[in-house]
Design an enzyme around this catalytic site. Structure first.
Site, mmCIF file in Angstrom:
data_model
loop_
_atom_site.group_PDB
_atom_site.id
_atom_site.type_symbol
_atom_site.label_atom_id
_atom_site.label_comp_id
_atom_site.label_asym_id
_atom_site.label_seq_id
_atom_site.Cartn_x
_atom_site.Cartn_y
_atom_site.Cartn_z
ATOM 1 N N GLY A 135 0.820 -1.196 0.000
ATOM 2 C CA GLY A 135 0.000 0.000 0.000
ATOM 3 C C GLY A 135 0.861 1.257 0.000
ATOM 4 N N CYS A 136 0.255 2.367 -0.397
ATOM 5 C CA CYS A 136 1.001 3.627 -0.493
ATOM 6 C C CYS A 136 1.427 4.129 0.886
ATOM 7 C CB CYS A 136 0.172 4.668 -1.233
ATOM 8 S SG CYS A 136 -1.530 4.840 -0.650
ATOM 9 N N TYR A 137 0.468 4.265 1.801
ATOM 10 C CA TYR A 137 0.824 4.648 3.169
ATOM 11 C C TYR A 137 1.759 3.610 3.784
ATOM 12 C CZ TYR A 137 -2.997 8.135 3.926
ATOM 13 O OH TYR A 137 -3.832 9.224 3.917
#
Length: 317
Positions: A135-137
């Site tokens: 995921g990005c976060y």
């Protein structure tokens, strides 16, 4: 030198991440884009939406069996969470050696899949054909935490702010520019999927509080880290420099990085490194473009790795 080309398909090509993937593929000397699947754009020329892509290729609306029937070397799934399984099953049945890079959260907790954050997990890659893109976060959190993992005295507290492109293209409050104007939207303040993802990957409970901001792209992740022994700032900085030495996409900077400086760039910046009095608490800031290092560029790193191509091919750095 082997310079053979590989065929690639993208499923979910209309979204923001799909658009960035198409740009990267268009610049790749060894990838041939065989199909792009988008229900909304079926029949439209790819080049009309992406001038960097030359040719007559058109979007198609392909179900899982139709994707599998294409017989390509690799498929990138850029779909919302919960939709990957039928495509994976069809591809496995039709051509088991197809490389699949899944950008959703669907397989990030499946040990049979390689979890592809190359700067941290490259050593775990052993020829796996199924790759789960982080995921990005979660990417930003892990880059901020990893060099201090053995020093942690408790759960890292991570405050995240993302541009609204992270909410995708389906209309919602979190990508409504009128509602976001002069605003910051907290959401999923406990048990966010990226909180669970990082907790599993790091082997330590992580506390994560995400927010959406009015800018379009880019993540700022501020990590508050309690340490089990006193450290100097120099010791902290040295750990980060050593951890990311030789990693062209990870830049260790002295001051806290700004999200405006990372938007549109393919790597991440980590910096700030501010110690509290007493030397047992440090705050670290990581920034990255959620559509690039948080999604498309990282997927390209993983695809290159799986195909035996130099990892950074087509990724500006």
């Amino acid at each position: 030198m082997n310079d053979s080309t590989f065929t690639l398909g993208i499923v979910g090509a209309r979204g923001h991440t799909g658009a960035e993937l198409i740009k990267l593929v268009a610049a790749h000397p060894r990838l041939q884009l065989a199909f792009v699947s988008s229900r909304e754009r079926a029949g439209q020329r790819l080049a009309d939406h992406h001038p960097e892509f030359q040719g007559e290729l058109r979007y198609e609306n392909l179900d899982a069996d139709a994707v599998a029937a294409k017989g390509v070397d690799a498929v990138i799934l850029a779909l919302p969470n919960g939709l990957a399984a039928p495509f994976v099953a069809a591809l496995e049945a039709a051509k088991p050696d197809t490389v699949i890079v899944d950008l959703s959260a669907d397989y990030r907790f499946d040990n049979a899949w390689y979890y592809g954050l190359p700067e941290l997990t490259r050593g775990r890659y052993n020829g796996q054909k199924h790759i789960s893109n982080p995921g990005c976060y979660a990417t930003a959190m892990q880059l901020a935490i990893y060099p201090l993992l053995d020093l942690l005295a408790g759960p890292p507290q991570c405050f995240g702010v993302s541009g609204y492109s992270g909410a995708g293209t389906t209309p919602s409050d979190k990508n409504n520019v009128e509602l976001l104007a002069d605003n910051l939207m907290p959401y999923a303040l406990t048990n966010h999927v990226h909180e669970r993802e990082v907790s599993v990957q790091m082997g330590v409970a992580v506390e994560f509080m995400p927010h959406v901001a009015p800018h379009f792209r880019g993540i700022t992740l501020t990590a508050n880290l309690w340490l089990n022994r006193v450290q100097t700032r120099e010791q902290i900085v040295e750990r980060f420099q050593q951890a990311y030495a030789g990693e062209p996409l990870i830049e260790v900077v002295d001051e806290a990085p700004w999200v405006s400086r990372i938007a549109g760039r393919h790597g991440a910046q980590v910096g700030g490194f501010t110690l509290a009095p007493g030397g047992k608490r440090v705050v670290v800031v990581a920034t990255l473009d959620n559509l690039l290092k948080g999604a498309a560029s990282q997927a390209m790193q993983n695809l290159n790795l799986a195909l035996g191509i130099d990892e950074l091919t087509s990724i500006p750095h």
